[in-house]
Write an enzyme that holds these catalytic residues in place. Structure first.
Site, mmCIF file in Angstrom:
data_model
loop_
_atom_site.group_PDB
_atom_site.id
_atom_site.type_symbol
_atom_site.label_atom_id
_atom_site.label_comp_id
_atom_site.label_asym_id
_atom_site.label_seq_id
_atom_site.Cartn_x
_atom_site.Cartn_y
_atom_site.Cartn_z
ATOM 1 N N LYS A 203 0.695 4.976 8.309
ATOM 2 C CA LYS A 203 1.223 5.332 6.988
ATOM 3 C C LYS A 203 0.106 5.396 5.946
ATOM 4 C CE LYS A 203 2.446 2.033 4.540
ATOM 5 N NZ LYS A 203 1.876 1.094 3.523
ATOM 6 N N LYS B 292 -7.372 0.982 -2.490
ATOM 7 C CA LYS B 292 -6.893 0.546 -1.168
ATOM 8 C C LYS B 292 -6.988 1.675 -0.154
ATOM 9 C CE LYS B 292 -5.074 -1.884 2.113
ATOM 10 N NZ LYS B 292 -3.761 -2.525 2.073
ATOM 11 N N THR C 148 0.874 -1.173 0.000
ATOM 12 C CA THR C 148 0.000 0.000 0.000
ATOM 13 C C THR C 148 0.910 1.221 0.000
ATOM 14 O OG1 THR C 148 -1.710 -1.153 1.226
ATOM 15 C CG2 THR C 148 -1.824 1.256 1.207
#
Length: 286
Positions: A239, A171, A96
């Site tokens: 993140k 995502k 990701t």
């Protein structure tokens, strides 16, 4: 397509390597610390001391590393994937990461004669182990179709999202949903505990009603038991939320729930909880 290079053999990657081997693929792997992957080496994966050696001769290269800077390093640093992979290979980043990095990798890879897909996953460590991951793919539709069998060795819900970067956008939208849902689970459990409810009875009572959710099913029992072992690291979720917030701001979207959940997690990370699982968000309410 039988010989696969795989870089990033961590919590998710190790199970993905195992499932690819079960499906008959020959796995060439690279990890910074060999001792951490001795188990999959014993099961048949071939270990290489460098990324360059790992990817040579491979028809496809899969990466699933920690942070955007790691993606840039393994692909763009001198001697790494873009310099060493076979021309015509399929380069599949399942990390990701930033959609902008995905677009940059696609553009540079195409110039050098590679087929490039961004294909982040969702489903956690359980989905990786069971081979039931959802795989969100961006890039050329023809390349997606060519890699479909490869993806089917790792997941069951495999979808083409659009051009390069769209897998990453999908995502990040997924992570935005998780941020709100998991925060709701933690707040509900904090409230139920404060009011003296039996948490196991509470969980049983609401799980099949309108408030039931995948996040509650996965993490409700763990939170009640005080199990904060990482299926997905808090630091990695932070993140992801930061990436989503950057992209939202670029589009002029004001995502207040995401912003607040991120702030809560960052407070916990500052207290030293970054290596716990995402369910440790409950500690914010303790």
């Amino acid at each position: 397509m039988k010989k696969i290079g795989f870089i990033g053999v961590g919590i998710m990657g190790k199970s993905m390597v195992r499932n690819l081997m079960k499906a008959g693929y020959e796995l060439h792997i690279y990890a910074r610390t060999k001792s951490k992957v001795e188990d999959v080496i014993g099961e048949g994966a071939v270990f290489f001391e460098s990324i360059a050696d790992c990817v040579k001769g491979c028809e496809a290269v899969i990466t699933i590393v920690g942070f955007p800077q790691d993606v840039e390093e393994v692909y763009f640093d001198s001697g790494n994937i873009l310099d060493s992979a076979e021309r015509g290979a399929y380069l599949i980043d399942m990390t990701t990461t930033s959609p902008q990095i995905a677009e940059k990798l696609y553009a540079e890879g195409m110039k050098r004669g590679f087929h490039v897909l961004d294909a982040p996953v969702t489903g956690g460590d359980a989905g990786a182990r069971e081979g039931t991951l959802s795989i969100l793919v961006g890039g050329e539709k023809e390349d997606y179709e060519k890699c479909r069998e490869l993806f089917e060795a790792m997941g069951t819900n495999i979808n083409y999202e659009g051009e390069a970067g769209c897998g990453q956008h999908c995502k990040l939208a997924n992570q935005i949903m998780i941020a709100g849902a998991l925060s709701g689970v933690c707040e509900a459990l904090a409230y139920a505990k404060e009011k003296g409810l039996n948490l196991n009875v509470f969980a049983k009572s609401v799980a099949t009603g309108a408030a039931g959710s995948r996040q509650f099913d996965l993490f409700g029992p763990k939170i009640i038991e005080g199990d904060y072992a990482p299926g997905f690291f808090m630091k990695h979720f932070i993140k992801d939320m930061k990436l989503a917030l950057i992209e939202a701001n670029r589009s002029g979207l004001n995502l207040e729930v995401l912003s607040q959940v991120l702030a809560n997690y960052e407070e916990l990370e500052a207290e030293g909880y970054g290596d716990l699982g995402t369910q440790a968000l409950i500690k914010y309410y303790e």
